[in-house]
Design an enzyme around this catalytic site. Structure first.
Site, PDB file in Angstrom:
ATOM      1  N   ASP A 150      -4.570  -0.872  -1.668  1.00  0.00           N
ATOM      2  CA  ASP A 150      -5.854  -0.770  -0.993  1.00  0.00           C
ATOM      3  C   ASP A 150      -6.795  -0.215  -2.060  1.00  0.00           C
ATOM      4  OD1 ASP A 150      -6.897  -1.270   1.624  1.00  0.00           O
ATOM      5  OD2 ASP A 150      -7.050   0.885   1.998  1.00  0.00           O
ATOM      6  N   HIS A 156     -10.949   6.768   1.515  1.00  0.00           N
ATOM      7  CA  HIS A 156      -9.564   6.683   1.030  1.00  0.00           C
ATOM      8  C   HIS A 156      -9.442   5.611  -0.040  1.00  0.00           C
ATOM      9  CE1 HIS A 156      -9.775   3.491   4.061  1.00  0.00           C
ATOM     10  NE2 HIS A 156      -8.784   2.898   3.418  1.00  0.00           N
ATOM     11  N   HIS A 197     -17.543   2.527   0.652  1.00  0.00           N
ATOM     12  CA  HIS A 197     -17.074   1.289   1.288  1.00  0.00           C
ATOM     13  C   HIS A 197     -17.421   1.241   2.782  1.00  0.00           C
ATOM     14  CE1 HIS A 197     -14.040  -1.707   2.653  1.00  0.00           C
ATOM     15  NE2 HIS A 197     -14.402  -2.270   1.508  1.00  0.00           N
ATOM     16  N   ASP A 244       0.796  -1.249   0.000  1.00  0.00           N
ATOM     17  CA  ASP A 244       0.000   0.000   0.000  1.00  0.00           C
ATOM     18  C   ASP A 244       0.825   1.295   0.000  1.00  0.00           C
ATOM     19  OD1 ASP A 244      -1.914  -1.954   0.236  1.00  0.00           O
ATOM     20  OD2 ASP A 244      -2.863  -1.172   2.045  1.00  0.00           O
ATOM     21  N   LYS A 283      -6.939  -5.148  -2.918  1.00  0.00           N
ATOM     22  CA  LYS A 283      -7.704  -5.730  -1.801  1.00  0.00           C
ATOM     23  C   LYS A 283      -8.636  -4.694  -1.214  1.00  0.00           C
ATOM     24  CE  LYS A 283      -3.978  -4.389   1.204  1.00  0.00           C
ATOM     25  NZ  LYS A 283      -4.718  -3.371   1.943  1.00  0.00           N
ATOM     26  N   HIS A 310     -10.695   0.419  -2.587  1.00  0.00           N
ATOM     27  CA  HIS A 310     -12.070   0.394  -2.088  1.00  0.00           C
ATOM     28  C   HIS A 310     -13.089   0.927  -3.090  1.00  0.00           C
ATOM     29  CE1 HIS A 310     -10.471  -0.694   1.741  1.00  0.00           C
ATOM     30  NE2 HIS A 310      -9.921   0.468   2.009  1.00  0.00           N
ATOM     31  N   CYS A 348      -2.092  -2.704   7.557  1.00  0.00           N
ATOM     32  CA  CYS A 348      -1.936  -3.617   6.420  1.00  0.00           C
ATOM     33  C   CYS A 348      -0.621  -4.394   6.428  1.00  0.00           C
ATOM     34  CB  CYS A 348      -2.167  -2.862   5.125  1.00  0.00           C
ATOM     35  SG  CYS A 348      -3.891  -2.308   5.013  1.00  0.00           S
TER      36      CYS A 348
END
Ligand code: VGL
Ligand code: ZN
Length: 239
Positions: free
Chosen positions: A82, A117, A88, A44, A142, A84, A187
Protein backbone atom coordinates in the site's frame (compact mmCIF):
# COMPACT_ATOMS: atom_id res chain seq x y z
CA UNK A 1 -27.15 -64.86 8.62
CA UNK A 2 -23.97 -66.88 9.17
CA UNK A 3 -21.18 -65.35 11.16
CA UNK A 4 -18.77 -64.96 8.19
CA UNK A 5 -21.36 -62.91 6.32
CA UNK A 6 -22.05 -60.80 9.42
CA UNK A 7 -18.32 -60.14 9.81
CA UNK A 8 -17.91 -59.09 6.20
CA UNK A 9 -20.90 -56.72 6.49
CA UNK A 10 -19.20 -55.13 9.48
CA UNK A 11 -16.02 -54.69 7.48
CA UNK A 12 -17.96 -53.06 4.63
CA UNK A 13 -19.72 -50.72 7.04
CA UNK A 14 -16.38 -49.71 8.55
CA UNK A 15 -14.85 -49.09 5.12
CA UNK A 16 -17.87 -46.98 4.17
CA UNK A 17 -17.46 -44.86 7.28
CA UNK A 18 -13.79 -44.30 6.47
CA UNK A 19 -14.61 -43.32 2.87
CA UNK A 20 -17.33 -40.87 3.96
CA UNK A 21 -15.14 -39.40 6.68
CA UNK A 22 -12.24 -39.09 4.27
CA UNK A 23 -14.26 -37.06 1.79
CA UNK A 24 -15.26 -34.56 4.43
CA UNK A 25 -11.96 -34.30 6.26
CA UNK A 26 -9.33 -31.96 4.90
CA UNK A 27 -6.46 -33.78 6.59
CA UNK A 28 -7.13 -36.76 4.35
CA UNK A 29 -7.43 -34.83 1.12
CA UNK A 30 -4.41 -34.59 -1.17
CA UNK A 31 -2.43 -31.43 -0.44
CA UNK A 32 -2.72 -28.54 -2.90
CA UNK A 33 0.55 -28.38 -4.80
CA UNK A 34 1.42 -24.99 -6.30
CA UNK A 35 3.08 -25.40 -9.70
CA UNK A 36 4.80 -23.28 -12.34
CA UNK A 37 1.43 -21.72 -13.22
CA UNK A 38 0.63 -20.77 -9.59
CA UNK A 39 1.61 -17.57 -7.80
CA UNK A 40 1.47 -16.50 -4.18
CA UNK A 41 0.39 -12.87 -3.71
CA UNK A 42 1.62 -11.52 -0.36
CA UNK A 43 -0.62 -8.54 0.32
CA UNK A 44 0.51 -5.50 2.32
CA UNK A 45 2.56 -7.15 5.07
CA UNK A 46 3.94 -3.73 5.94
CA UNK A 47 4.83 -1.94 9.16
CA UNK A 48 1.71 0.25 8.84
CA UNK A 49 -0.56 -2.78 9.29
CA UNK A 50 1.15 -4.47 12.26
CA UNK A 51 1.42 -3.56 15.94
CA UNK A 52 3.12 -0.17 16.24
CA UNK A 53 2.04 0.90 12.73
CA UNK A 54 -0.36 3.68 11.71
CA UNK A 55 -3.27 1.36 10.85
CA UNK A 56 -2.57 -1.78 12.89
CA UNK A 57 -4.53 -4.94 12.12
CA UNK A 58 -5.06 -7.08 15.21
CA UNK A 59 -2.44 -9.86 15.20
CA UNK A 60 -1.12 -8.62 11.84
CA UNK A 61 2.47 -9.61 12.64
CA UNK A 62 1.37 -13.22 13.27
CA UNK A 63 1.08 -13.81 9.52
CA UNK A 64 4.82 -13.28 8.96
CA UNK A 65 6.15 -16.75 9.93
CA UNK A 66 3.15 -18.47 8.32
CA UNK A 67 3.74 -16.63 5.03
CA UNK A 68 7.53 -17.21 5.10
CA UNK A 69 6.88 -20.94 5.42
CA UNK A 70 4.18 -21.02 2.77
CA UNK A 71 6.30 -19.08 0.31
CA UNK A 72 8.81 -21.99 0.24
CA UNK A 73 6.19 -23.95 -1.73
CA UNK A 74 5.99 -21.30 -4.47
CA UNK A 75 8.23 -20.71 -7.44
CA UNK A 76 6.29 -17.49 -8.21
CA UNK A 77 5.69 -14.83 -5.57
CA UNK A 78 4.38 -11.26 -5.88
CA UNK A 79 4.59 -8.89 -2.91
CA UNK A 80 2.33 -5.83 -2.67
CA UNK A 81 2.69 -2.54 -0.84
CA UNK A 82 0.00 0.00 0.00
CA UNK A 83 1.81 3.13 -1.19
CA UNK A 84 -0.03 6.39 -0.63
CA UNK A 85 0.92 9.97 -1.36
CA UNK A 86 0.94 12.40 1.55
CA UNK A 87 -2.56 13.91 1.79
CA UNK A 88 -4.10 10.89 0.05
CA UNK A 89 -7.88 10.92 -0.58
CA UNK A 90 -8.32 7.81 1.61
CA UNK A 91 -6.99 9.64 4.68
CA UNK A 92 -9.58 11.15 7.04
CA UNK A 93 -7.13 14.02 7.60
CA UNK A 94 -7.65 15.07 3.96
CA UNK A 95 -11.37 15.74 4.56
CA UNK A 96 -12.42 18.55 6.89
CA UNK A 97 -14.61 17.37 9.74
CA UNK A 98 -14.02 13.65 9.06
CA UNK A 99 -12.59 11.11 11.47
CA UNK A 100 -10.89 7.78 10.73
CA UNK A 101 -13.30 4.89 10.00
CA UNK A 102 -16.06 7.24 8.83
CA UNK A 103 -16.93 7.28 5.14
CA UNK A 104 -17.20 9.92 2.45
CA UNK A 105 -18.28 10.06 -1.18
CA UNK A 106 -15.47 10.28 -3.70
CA UNK A 107 -16.07 10.47 -7.46
CA UNK A 108 -15.99 6.65 -7.77
CA UNK A 109 -18.29 5.97 -4.80
CA UNK A 110 -18.18 5.50 -1.04
CA UNK A 111 -14.72 5.55 0.49
CA UNK A 112 -13.84 4.44 4.02
CA UNK A 113 -11.54 7.03 5.57
CA UNK A 114 -8.43 5.78 7.34
CA UNK A 115 -5.79 7.23 9.58
CA UNK A 116 -2.82 8.50 7.54
CA UNK A 117 -0.94 5.27 6.69
CA UNK A 118 1.66 3.71 4.38
CA UNK A 119 3.00 6.99 3.02
CA UNK A 120 5.43 6.47 0.13
CA UNK A 121 9.03 6.07 1.23
CA UNK A 122 8.27 6.08 4.97
CA UNK A 123 9.49 3.38 7.35
CA UNK A 124 5.78 2.76 8.09
CA UNK A 125 5.27 1.73 4.46
CA UNK A 126 8.23 -0.69 4.37
CA UNK A 127 7.61 -4.43 4.07
CA UNK A 128 7.85 -6.08 7.51
CA UNK A 129 11.54 -6.69 8.22
CA UNK A 130 11.03 -10.39 8.99
CA UNK A 131 9.40 -11.20 5.65
CA UNK A 132 11.96 -13.50 4.03
CA UNK A 133 10.99 -14.47 0.48
CA UNK A 134 14.17 -14.10 -1.56
CA UNK A 135 12.62 -15.58 -4.73
CA UNK A 136 9.81 -12.97 -4.87
CA UNK A 137 9.83 -11.59 -8.40
CA UNK A 138 7.63 -8.51 -8.37
CA UNK A 139 6.75 -5.85 -5.85
CA UNK A 140 3.58 -4.09 -6.88
CA UNK A 141 2.73 -0.78 -5.26
CA UNK A 142 -0.82 0.51 -5.27
CA UNK A 143 -2.86 3.45 -4.04
CA UNK A 144 -0.28 5.90 -5.40
CA UNK A 145 -2.79 8.09 -7.26
CA UNK A 146 -3.62 10.87 -4.82
CA UNK A 147 -7.36 10.92 -5.59
CA UNK A 148 -7.93 7.17 -5.90
CA UNK A 149 -7.58 4.35 -3.38
CA UNK A 150 -6.64 0.81 -4.38
CA UNK A 151 -7.38 -2.06 -2.01
CA UNK A 152 -6.98 -4.46 -4.90
CA UNK A 153 -3.56 -5.29 -6.31
CA UNK A 154 -5.19 -5.57 -9.77
CA UNK A 155 -7.53 -2.60 -10.12
CA UNK A 156 -7.84 0.80 -8.46
CA UNK A 157 -11.03 1.73 -6.62
CA UNK A 158 -12.40 3.62 -9.66
CA UNK A 159 -12.89 0.17 -11.19
CA UNK A 160 -11.06 1.09 -14.40
CA UNK A 161 -7.43 1.98 -13.70
CA UNK A 162 -5.35 -1.20 -13.87
CA UNK A 163 -2.20 -1.70 -11.81
CA UNK A 164 -0.83 -3.96 -14.57
CA UNK A 165 -0.71 -7.05 -12.32
CA UNK A 166 -3.22 -9.06 -14.36
CA UNK A 167 -1.29 -8.51 -17.59
CA UNK A 168 1.99 -9.37 -15.83
CA UNK A 169 0.66 -12.63 -14.42
CA UNK A 170 -0.85 -13.61 -17.79
CA UNK A 171 2.42 -12.83 -19.57
CA UNK A 172 4.13 -15.12 -17.04
CA UNK A 173 1.68 -17.95 -17.74
CA UNK A 174 0.12 -17.83 -14.28
CA UNK A 175 -3.31 -19.47 -14.06
CA UNK A 176 -4.01 -19.55 -10.33
CA UNK A 177 -3.24 -17.24 -7.43
CA UNK A 178 -3.07 -17.86 -3.69
CA UNK A 179 -3.63 -14.68 -1.69
CA UNK A 180 -2.53 -14.02 1.89
CA UNK A 181 -1.66 -11.05 4.09
CA UNK A 182 -3.38 -7.93 5.39
CA UNK A 183 -6.17 -7.20 5.63
CA UNK A 184 -8.51 -10.13 4.93
CA UNK A 185 -11.58 -7.91 4.53
CA UNK A 186 -9.97 -5.15 2.44
CA UNK A 187 -6.85 -5.61 0.35
CA UNK A 188 -6.77 -9.43 0.50
CA UNK A 189 -10.47 -9.81 -0.39
CA UNK A 190 -10.46 -7.17 -3.14
CA UNK A 191 -7.33 -8.70 -4.65
CA UNK A 192 -8.86 -12.20 -4.65
CA UNK A 193 -12.16 -10.92 -6.11
CA UNK A 194 -10.36 -9.05 -8.89
CA UNK A 195 -8.21 -12.10 -9.59
CA UNK A 196 -11.44 -14.00 -10.32
CA UNK A 197 -12.71 -11.12 -12.51
CA UNK A 198 -9.45 -11.26 -14.45
CA UNK A 199 -9.97 -15.00 -15.07
CA UNK A 200 -7.57 -16.56 -12.55
CA UNK A 201 -8.38 -19.36 -10.15
CA UNK A 202 -8.07 -17.89 -6.67
CA UNK A 203 -7.76 -19.06 -3.08
CA UNK A 204 -7.32 -17.06 0.11
CA UNK A 205 -5.19 -18.62 2.86
CA UNK A 206 -7.19 -17.77 5.97
CA UNK A 207 -4.60 -18.46 8.69
CA UNK A 208 -2.00 -16.46 6.73
CA UNK A 209 -4.28 -13.40 6.78
CA UNK A 210 -5.83 -11.13 9.43
CA UNK A 211 -8.82 -8.80 9.15
CA UNK A 212 -9.68 -5.27 10.28
CA UNK A 213 -13.41 -6.08 10.74
CA UNK A 214 -15.41 -2.85 10.46
CA UNK A 215 -19.14 -3.53 10.99
CA UNK A 216 -18.95 -7.21 10.04
CA UNK A 217 -16.68 -6.66 7.04
CA UNK A 218 -14.79 -9.93 7.55
CA UNK A 219 -17.94 -12.07 7.31
CA UNK A 220 -19.15 -10.05 4.32
CA UNK A 221 -15.80 -10.43 2.58
CA UNK A 222 -15.88 -14.23 2.97
CA UNK A 223 -19.47 -14.34 1.66
CA UNK A 224 -18.55 -12.22 -1.39
CA UNK A 225 -15.43 -14.30 -2.03
CA UNK A 226 -17.26 -17.63 -1.75
CA UNK A 227 -19.91 -16.38 -4.18
CA UNK A 228 -17.20 -15.36 -6.64
CA UNK A 229 -15.55 -18.79 -6.50
CA UNK A 230 -12.60 -17.86 -4.30
CA UNK A 231 -11.52 -20.91 -2.32
CA UNK A 232 -11.11 -20.49 1.46
CA UNK A 233 -8.13 -22.60 2.51
CA UNK A 234 -5.66 -23.01 5.39
CA UNK A 235 -1.87 -23.06 5.10
CA UNK A 236 -1.95 -26.75 6.09
CA UNK A 237 -3.94 -27.53 2.92
CA UNK A 238 -0.82 -26.76 0.88
CA UNK A 239 2.03 -29.17 0.65
C1 VGL B 1 -5.79 -1.64 3.57
C2 VGL B 1 -7.20 -0.11 4.52
C3 VGL B 1 -6.55 0.93 3.89
C4 VGL B 1 -5.38 -3.05 3.43
C5 VGL B 1 -5.14 -0.62 2.90
O1 VGL B 1 -4.19 -3.32 3.13
O2 VGL B 1 -6.24 -3.94 3.64
N1 VGL B 1 -6.83 -1.36 4.35
N2 VGL B 1 -5.52 0.66 3.08
ZN1 ZN C 1 -4.40 2.24 2.24
Amino acid sequence: MDSTRRESLKVFAALGAIALGGAGMRAWAAPLKPGADSALIVVDVQNCFVTGGTLPVKGGEEVVPVINNLAKLFENVVVTQDWHTPGHASFASSHTGKKPFETTKLRYGTQVLWPDHCVQGSQDAAVHRDIAIPQAQLIIRKGFHKDTDSYSAFMEADGKTSTGLGAYLKARGIKEVYVAGLATDFCVAWTALDARKAGFKAAVIEDASRGIDLNGSVAKAWADMTKAGVRRIQSTDLG
